[in-house]
Enzyme design. Structure first.
Site, mmCIF file in Angstrom:
data_model
loop_
_atom_site.group_PDB
_atom_site.id
_atom_site.type_symbol
_atom_site.label_atom_id
_atom_site.label_comp_id
_atom_site.label_asym_id
_atom_site.label_seq_id
_atom_site.Cartn_x
_atom_site.Cartn_y
_atom_site.Cartn_z
ATOM 1 N NE ARG A 1 27.767 -4.048 -102.800
ATOM 2 C CZ ARG A 1 27.707 -5.349 -103.042
ATOM 3 N NH1 ARG A 1 26.533 -5.958 -103.116
ATOM 4 N NH2 ARG A 1 28.804 -6.058 -103.215
ATOM 5 C CE LYS B 1 37.566 -6.067 -96.978
ATOM 6 N NZ LYS B 1 36.814 -6.995 -97.835
#
Ligand code: BES
Ligand code: MN
Ligand code: ZN
Length: 494
Positions: free
Chosen positions: A349, A275
């Site tokens: 996920r 990030k």
């Protein structure tokens, strides 16, 4: 006592306004008619009316107006807090107003207070009483664990005037719920170097011991033996290996299990798909889903709700490193499906893929997963509402309904089969990321691919709601504990 606040319920006939250092009147516009009926001494009644006349917008939700006055030679703090008008006069708005009220009490350094509520002249308003107490406990929250020396806040005993018959039972529920949310907030607010997957397991163990729950903690070796390579792949770049934690609560004999499954990424750097540096520290909150599940199951066990629950916390740390998973890797999840990892930052996920499968394996007939899954949910719904993706519309409705009662907003997003095209991979069964379009939907649908046929499932994306940038209502800047109260209320419907 919770967050330095102790709430008790008191009859309108026996309340001694003269004895309190501070009096707070919770008022909606229509409640003005009730001011004469709550047994306030005349001088105080006149002072309340003076405040109302001076501030015509007094009823706006969370607006606070204070007045200090002498009663004999004793100084009393008098405060009115707005709770809305007409249709706004909901438990949710009273919860918010109570949050604002308790911060006023803290500012006043009151040690004894009366919260006078004309609305509670009606005995049937237990749900308002509960919401008010929740707001008082939660609005008083502050996170001081990281301060070198923390000066203890003033403790305050609060009597809430009420004609509700089983008031003390109602308040016990409110305290159990607020205690659960407080646990969630503490976990979310703790920095990543304090909370790793093993620490999550320790925290879960504490809850299990205190409330007599069964607990199972799967470490990296057991996860490997069970083929749970998706959660392992996410955690393999970190020195702190993953843990899959399951608590079992039995409150309903041999009724089938409902599973709450939480994303527990104790820090999300993004991994090799790292990030940007700006605000990366906020990603210490990426275990807010697991935190909500733990806080909820604690409260549910304390309240002894009649349901059977599996609480699954899927914990890993997402770090870059020599052993980290790479973009382009293909991983085989526990249910046999293969995942092409196009973006290591779509890690939530993956840990949930194995966790929802495991919940189904353990016999859950219904699975609700909760996760700070996407930034896309913020673009779609903002910071007040969480997204729902589901295979059972009625389950989404039940969650929205529980959320409304808890003061937490949810909105169902469409889960069209067409959208599943986007997560098909050329080289494997599934892609872990389908890019920007409908990111909240495709993220949820990915998790649904790991839920067993015939199992009801809903995915709650709390990416926009897990933390607050400012203190307001019952929320305090930082971790909100979002979802905890909804899960508890939902469990109450089972
Ligand atoms: N934990 C983040 C989602 C997130 C980001 C929540 C910012 C709240 C604020 C999640 O693991 C993530 O990085 N999601 C990616 C998914 C994308 C790579 C498909 C995102 O939303 O950008
Ligand atoms: Mn991520
Ligand atoms: Zn994440």
């Amino acid at each position: 006592m919770l967050n330095n606040i102790e709430c008790t319920a008191i009859d309108f006939q026996t309340v001694e306004y003269e004895a309190a250092e501070s009096i707070v009147v919770l008022l909606c516009k229509e409640c003005v008619a009730g001011i004469g009926k709550i047994n306030l001494p005349e001088e105080l009644q006149a002072a309340v009316k003076a405040l109302i006349n001076r501030y015509p917008d007094f009823y706006e939700v969370e607006s606070v107006h204070e007045l200090a006055l002498f009663q004999g030679d004793k100084l009393v703090q008098l405060t009115i807090v707005g709770c809305g008008e007409g249709k706004e006069c909901t438990p949710a708005n009273f919860r918010k107003a109570a949050g604002a009220a308790v911060r006023t009490l803290q500012k006043q350094k009151a040690t004894t207070a009366i919260v006078a509520v004309p609305l509670l002249l009606k005995a049937t308003r237990a749900h308002y009483l509960q919401a008010i107490a929740e707001g008082l406990y939660l609005g008083a929250y502050s996170f001081t664990e990281c301060k070198g020396e923390s000066k203890p806040a003033t403790s305050c005993t609060v009597q809430i005037t009420s004609a509700v018959e089983n008031g003390s039972q109602v308040l016990a529920q409110a305290e159990a719920i607020a205690k659960g949310v407080t646990l969630t907030r503490n976990l979310v607010n703790r920095p990543g170097n304090w909370v790793n997957p093993a620490v999550m397991a320790e925290e879960a163990r504490k809850v299990a011991e205190a409330y007599n729950l069964e607990i199972e903690v799967l470490d990296e070796e057991t996860l490997a033996a069970k083929g749970m390579n998706a959660i392992l792949a996410v955690g393999q770049g970190s020195k702190n290996p993953p843990r899959l934690i399951t608590l079992k609560y039995n409150g309903a004999g041999d009724a089938p299990y409902t599973a709450f499954v939480g994303k527990g990424i104790t820090f999300d750097s993004g991994g090799i798909s790292i990030k940007p540096g700006e605000n990366m520290g906020e990603m210490k909150d990426d275990m807010a889903g697991a935190g909500a599940v733990l806080g909820a199951v604690q409260a549910i066990a304390q309240m002894k709700l009649p349901c059977n629950l599996l609480a699954v916390l899927s914990c890993a740390e997402n770090m870059p490193g020599g052993n980290a998973q790479r973009p382009g890797d293909v991983v085989k999840a526990a249910n046999g499906k293969t995942i092409e990892v196009v973006n290591t930052d779509a890690e939530g996920r993956m840990v949930l893929a194995d966790a929802v499968w495991y919940a189904c394996e353990q016999g859950a007939v219904r699975v609700i997963d909760i996760a700070t899954l996407t930034g896309a949910v913020i673009i779609a719904l903002g910071n007040e509402t969480s997204g729902i993706i589901t295979n059972t519309d009625a389950l989404a409705e039940a969650i929205k309904d529980a959320g409304k009662k808890a003061g937490e907003g949810f909105w169902q997003l469409p889960s069209l089969p067409e959208c599943k095209e986007a997560i098909k991979s050329d080289v494997a069964d599934l892609l872990n990321s389908a890019g920007r379009a409908g990111g909240c939907i495709t993220g949820g649908l990915f998790i649904g691919e790991f839920v067993k046929e015939g199992v009801e499932w809903a995915h709650l994306d709390i990416g926009g709601t897990s933390t607050a940038t400012k203190t307001a209502g019952f929320k305090v800047k930082g971790g909100t504990g979002f979802g905890t109260m909804t899960l508890i209320r939902y469990a109450g419907t089972l």
